[in-house]
Every structure is written in C-alpha cells, then in structure tokens.
Design a protein around this motif. Structure first.
Motif, mmCIF file in Angstrom:
data_model
loop_
_atom_site.group_PDB
_atom_site.id
_atom_site.type_symbol
_atom_site.label_atom_id
_atom_site.label_comp_id
_atom_site.label_asym_id
_atom_site.label_seq_id
_atom_site.Cartn_x
_atom_site.Cartn_y
_atom_site.Cartn_z
ATOM 1 N N GLY A 52 3.283 -15.657 6.406
ATOM 2 C CA GLY A 52 3.619 -14.281 5.865
ATOM 3 C C GLY A 52 2.428 -13.161 6.501
ATOM 4 O O GLY A 52 1.328 -13.727 6.678
ATOM 5 N N THR A 53 2.716 -11.931 6.511
ATOM 6 C CA THR A 53 1.559 -11.372 6.658
ATOM 7 C C THR A 53 0.901 -10.842 5.445
ATOM 8 O O THR A 53 1.403 -10.988 4.264
ATOM 9 C CB THR A 53 1.837 -9.824 7.253
ATOM 10 N N ASP A 54 -0.518 -10.353 5.446
ATOM 11 C CA ASP A 54 -1.286 -10.334 4.345
ATOM 12 C C ASP A 54 -1.014 -8.750 3.683
ATOM 13 O O ASP A 54 -1.655 -8.241 2.763
ATOM 14 C CB ASP A 54 -2.848 -10.217 4.282
ATOM 15 N N SER A 55 0.205 -8.060 4.086
ATOM 16 C CA SER A 55 0.521 -6.811 3.693
ATOM 17 C C SER A 55 1.484 -7.035 2.515
ATOM 18 O O SER A 55 2.502 -7.775 2.870
ATOM 19 C CB SER A 55 1.037 -5.721 4.724
ATOM 20 N N VAL A 56 1.331 -6.310 1.522
ATOM 21 C CA VAL A 56 2.282 -6.334 0.541
ATOM 22 C C VAL A 56 3.170 -5.117 0.404
ATOM 23 O O VAL A 56 2.771 -4.073 0.331
ATOM 24 C CB VAL A 56 1.629 -6.677 -1.125
ATOM 25 N N ARG A 57 4.611 -5.474 0.263
ATOM 26 C CA ARG A 57 5.605 -4.393 0.272
ATOM 27 C C ARG A 57 5.770 -3.634 -1.069
ATOM 28 O O ARG A 57 5.685 -4.232 -2.117
ATOM 29 C CB ARG A 57 7.401 -4.896 0.777
ATOM 30 N N LYS A 58 5.623 -2.333 -0.745
ATOM 31 C CA LYS A 58 5.661 -1.533 -1.883
ATOM 32 C C LYS A 58 6.703 -0.508 -1.649
ATOM 33 O O LYS A 58 6.541 0.324 -0.519
ATOM 34 C CB LYS A 58 4.318 -1.096 -2.379
ATOM 35 N N THR A 59 7.049 0.445 -2.607
ATOM 36 C CA THR A 59 7.682 1.697 -2.672
ATOM 37 C C THR A 59 6.629 2.597 -2.778
ATOM 38 O O THR A 59 5.324 2.388 -3.204
ATOM 39 C CB THR A 59 8.772 1.909 -3.379
ATOM 40 N N LEU A 60 6.675 4.022 -2.457
ATOM 41 C CA LEU A 60 5.631 5.014 -2.673
ATOM 42 C C LEU A 60 5.019 5.037 -4.060
ATOM 43 O O LEU A 60 4.012 5.457 -4.855
ATOM 44 C CB LEU A 60 5.775 6.445 -2.266
ATOM 45 N N SER A 61 6.252 4.872 -4.999
ATOM 46 C CA SER A 61 6.018 5.013 -6.331
ATOM 47 C C SER A 61 5.193 4.105 -7.036
ATOM 48 O O SER A 61 4.722 4.027 -8.098
ATOM 49 C CB SER A 61 7.451 5.393 -7.168
ATOM 50 N N GLU A 62 5.125 2.991 -6.370
ATOM 51 C CA GLU A 62 4.422 1.793 -6.760
ATOM 52 C C GLU A 62 2.891 1.759 -6.535
ATOM 53 O O GLU A 62 2.423 0.758 -6.595
ATOM 54 C CB GLU A 62 5.249 0.328 -6.566
ATOM 55 N N LEU A 63 2.537 2.508 -5.580
ATOM 56 C CA LEU A 63 1.248 2.503 -5.091
ATOM 57 C C LEU A 63 0.097 2.895 -6.248
ATOM 58 O O LEU A 63 0.529 3.644 -6.964
ATOM 59 C CB LEU A 63 1.240 3.439 -3.886
ATOM 60 N N SER A 64 -0.997 2.215 -6.115
ATOM 61 C CA SER A 64 -2.201 2.415 -6.865
ATOM 62 C C SER A 64 -3.266 2.581 -6.042
ATOM 63 O O SER A 64 -3.315 2.264 -4.892
ATOM 64 C CB SER A 64 -2.369 1.299 -7.849
ATOM 65 N N ALA A 65 -4.357 3.083 -6.488
ATOM 66 C CA ALA A 65 -5.484 3.466 -5.697
ATOM 67 C C ALA A 65 -6.302 2.238 -5.571
ATOM 68 O O ALA A 65 -6.952 2.307 -4.544
ATOM 69 C CB ALA A 65 -6.633 4.365 -6.661
ATOM 70 N N ALA A 66 -5.950 0.997 -5.957
ATOM 71 C CA ALA A 66 -6.640 0.056 -5.759
ATOM 72 C C ALA A 66 -5.921 -0.862 -4.617
ATOM 73 O O ALA A 66 -6.429 -2.000 -3.943
ATOM 74 C CB ALA A 66 -6.802 -1.181 -6.789
ATOM 75 N N ASP A 67 -4.766 -0.481 -4.011
ATOM 76 C CA ASP A 67 -4.199 -1.088 -2.992
ATOM 77 C C ASP A 67 -4.688 -0.984 -1.644
ATOM 78 O O ASP A 67 -5.169 -0.195 -1.018
ATOM 79 C CB ASP A 67 -2.745 -0.305 -2.775
ATOM 80 N N ARG A 68 -4.776 -2.264 -1.138
ATOM 81 C CA ARG A 68 -5.272 -2.650 0.158
ATOM 82 C C ARG A 68 -4.244 -3.798 1.078
ATOM 83 O O ARG A 68 -3.505 -4.181 0.464
ATOM 84 C CB ARG A 68 -6.441 -3.559 0.193
ATOM 85 N N MET A 69 -4.133 -3.238 2.090
ATOM 86 C CA MET A 69 -3.129 -3.951 3.312
ATOM 87 C C MET A 69 -1.732 -3.780 2.691
ATOM 88 O O MET A 69 -1.058 -4.854 2.290
ATOM 89 C CB MET A 69 -3.402 -5.384 3.314
ATOM 90 N N VAL A 70 -1.299 -2.785 2.273
ATOM 91 C CA VAL A 70 0.261 -2.783 1.659
ATOM 92 C C VAL A 70 1.202 -2.345 2.995
ATOM 93 O O VAL A 70 0.792 -1.910 4.117
ATOM 94 C CB VAL A 70 0.434 -1.664 0.857
ATOM 95 N N GLU A 71 2.410 -2.707 2.784
ATOM 96 C CA GLU A 71 3.618 -2.137 3.613
ATOM 97 C C GLU A 71 4.421 -1.420 3.223
ATOM 98 O O GLU A 71 4.917 -1.721 2.007
ATOM 99 C CB GLU A 71 4.181 -3.600 4.034
ATOM 100 N N ILE A 72 4.753 -0.263 3.795
ATOM 101 C CA ILE A 72 5.878 0.674 3.124
ATOM 102 C C ILE A 72 6.565 1.175 4.514
ATOM 103 O O ILE A 72 6.127 1.254 5.496
ATOM 104 C CB ILE A 72 5.029 2.017 2.693
ATOM 105 N N THR A 73 7.953 1.478 4.082
ATOM 106 C CA THR A 73 8.864 2.058 4.901
ATOM 107 C C THR A 73 9.350 3.536 4.402
ATOM 108 O O THR A 73 9.588 3.570 3.167
ATOM 109 C CB THR A 73 10.048 1.144 4.975
ATOM 110 N N VAL A 74 8.737 4.235 5.231
ATOM 111 C CA VAL A 74 8.731 6.004 4.927
ATOM 112 C C VAL A 74 9.342 6.860 6.065
ATOM 113 O O VAL A 74 9.513 6.505 7.274
ATOM 114 C CB VAL A 74 7.409 6.290 4.567
ATOM 115 N N LYS A 75 9.471 7.960 5.365
ATOM 116 C CA LYS A 75 10.133 9.130 6.389
ATOM 117 C C LYS A 75 8.781 9.969 6.643
ATOM 118 O O LYS A 75 8.054 10.369 5.459
ATOM 119 C CB LYS A 75 11.162 9.639 6.217
ATOM 120 N N ILE A 76 8.376 10.653 7.891
ATOM 121 C CA ILE A 76 7.603 11.325 8.184
ATOM 122 C C ILE A 76 8.032 12.741 7.780
ATOM 123 O O ILE A 76 8.708 13.326 8.513
ATOM 124 C CB ILE A 76 6.829 11.290 9.342
#
Length: 324
Positions: A52-76
């Motif tokens: 796998g990739t070292d990015s962890v999938r999250k939604t925006l509501s699950e993000l925290s200030a300690a997150d590194r290498m996350v994967e998100i699917t979003v709209k600009i």
C-alpha cells in the motif's frame, strides 16, 4: 483484538483495503511495537510491506493537526494564487478551501499544482497542521494529485464555501468567507510603504455580531446598506479586535441571502469574551471585584467641565457632578 490497537488496525486497513486480513495486521503491529518501533512508524512500515501507500485515507472531519501523509478525496470550493517570500525566496503558492461530504478545510499548496475551482481530486501525501488555531491541509512536493469524476463518492458537498459567522471570526483566519450588511462605509487616505492609498473602512453586521472591515480595493458594491458575500478575505487584529481585510484576491458579491442584522449590542459573558479575540459593540455583565486606582467613571463639574473627585471642584467647591 485488543482495544489498544483496534483504531490503529482500522487505520491500516483503510490504507490497504481488503488485501490483508485483520489478524495479519495485528500480528505485524504487535511485533513491531514489541521491538520498540514507534507506533506511527510501525503503521507506515506495515502499509509499505503489504504494497500500500503510506498515505492513510481520511475524510475532512477526521483530520487532526498531527496527521502526516494522509489521502483525501475532495472538491476544490475556492482557490487563488499569490506570491510569498519563503526564506528570502519569492515563490507562488495556491490557497483556498477544500470540501467533502463531512466538512470544509482551508489548504495551502506550496507547488503550482493544476487546481481549479470545482475540480474533484484525490490527494495523497498531504499533511495537516494547526495554523493560527485553524486546521490547514498542506500540499508539498511529495503530494500526488489525481483528478476524479464529479461525485467520486464524496457524498453531498456544498457548492460554495460556507460563510463564517462574524461572532466566530478570529484573528489571522485566512480564506475567509463572510456574509453581512454594510452598516458603515467611508473612504480614507492612508500612508503605506508604497505611498498614499485610498481604502474603504467600515463596519459589517450579521445576525451574530459586528466587525470592522478594511477594503484595500475601491469597489462600488461596498457601500452603506449593501448586503455582501465576501470570499477569500483574511482577518488581522486591530486594537485588539479581529478586522476583516479585503484584498485584490478577495471576491465581493452582492448577496441575495436574507440577513437579519442585529441592532443592539450583543450580550456576552466574561467567559465568552475570554474565548474570543475581542469583540465589537458588546454588553458585558458581571460583578466588579476591584477598581484600579486612577481609573473608573469620570465625573465633571457641571459649571466648568473640570474633572473632579469626591464631588469637589477646585473652582466651584461642592457640586452635583455629571458623568463624562
């Protein structure tokens, strides 16, 4: 599965999908932790081990200030370009607002990625930090950005940036969107590093409170009585109160939204004020515990208007004072 590792195993499964079973992940994790490998490093190691990739999938509501290498699917929802100085080097960055079905978060891209308003993208390798008490997604050189079809499992996403209530505006907020009625507006000439400049100063009001604003651009829409939606503004403290700043990058739009502006001062407790960066036109109640010597209500002589103490005027003796 022990409660201690359950959330971490779930996070690894989000990154790997169904390719590896829970028991295998738990066994690998316990082994690495047993050999004193830090938990975050252990999770990255397991994800890489199983392809796998070292990015962890999250939604925006699950993000925290300690997150590194996350994967998100979003709209600009909003994006703008500006030049900044980074360690003495001039570079162009992008900033704006990301949205998914769970919320909205500001972002900064430190490379000129091909991002446009309303794009739906999958971002891998982003990191999150707390900037001026506000979560912010950062996109650096290691990010992989893939454009997706509209929808892409995002759920219901707002088509526009959600406005912030004026009472919730804090100093140093960026990518700010507010909706309100212009209570006051006046042009002033100020001195800047580049010489004199004409600006618009005034007061904006909504159903939660009032705030001062400064527009660094002359816009005919900014006038007393106008209902405005202001996007991509920023807030800076002025005399201890957040002030909305409207620059060339901001968008000022006449709003059709029905706004019921407050008329009287907003009643706030001292506890509420301590949780804010200052406030404009508020009424505060509480018990007076002490008065600093030399401060307090100013009393004046009704005849000569001198400041008096103990109801005695130097010129007129005992008087019935009037408040300043």
């Amino acid at each position: 599965m022990g409660d201690r590792y359950a959330p971490h195993v779930a996070e690894i499964r989000m990154a790997l999908g169904d390719r590896v079973g829970v028991d295998v992940i738990l066994e690998d994790l316990e082994k690495l932790v047993k050999y004193r490998v830090p938990l975050d490093e252990a999770k990255r190691s397991i994800i890489k081990k199983h392809g796998g990739t070292d990015s962890v999938r999250k939604t925006l509501s699950e993000l925290s200030a300690a997150d590194r290498m996350v994967e998100i699917t979003v709209k600009i929802l909003n994006v703008s370009k500006r030049d900044v100085d980074v360690r003495g080097v001039r570079r162009t960055i992008l900033s704006g607002i990301l949205g998914d079905g769970t919320g909205q978060v500001p972002f900064t891209a430190w490379n000129e990625f091909d991002l446009e308003k309303d794009d739906v993208v999958r971002i891998r390798g982003a990191y999150v930090r707390l900037w001026q008490k506000q979560l912010q997604v950062n996109l650096g050189e290691r990010c992989e950005i893939t454009k997706k079809d509209i929808g892409a499992g995002l759920g219901e996403v707002e088509s526009e940036v959600m406005p912030t209530r004026l009472a919730d505006v804090r100093s140093y907020m960026s990518n700010l969107c507010v909706v309100g009625v212009v209570l006051e507006a006046r042009q002033e000439v100020v001195k800047t590093r580049d010489g004199e400049r004409t600006i618009i100063d005034g007061v904006l009001v909504d159903d939660s409170g009032k705030l001062q604003f400064t527009s660094w651009v002359l816009d005919d829409k900014i006038k007393t009585g106008s209902s405005l939606r202001i996007e991509n503004a920023y807030a800076r403290p002025f005399r201890g109160i957040p002030t909305i700043n409207i620059s060339e990058q901001a968008a000022v739009i006449l709003s059709e939204k029905e706004i019921t502006p407050i008329e009287d001062a907003v009643h706030c407790s001292i506890c509420e004020l301590l949780g804010r960066d200052g406030a404009l036109d508020v009424a505060v109640w509480g018990n007076v515990l002490s008065v600093r010597p030399g401060s307090g209500l100013v009393m004046r002589c009704p005849d000569c208007n001198r400041v008096i103490q103990n109801n005695i005027c130097r010129a007129h003796g005992d008087v019935v004072p009037v408040t300043d």
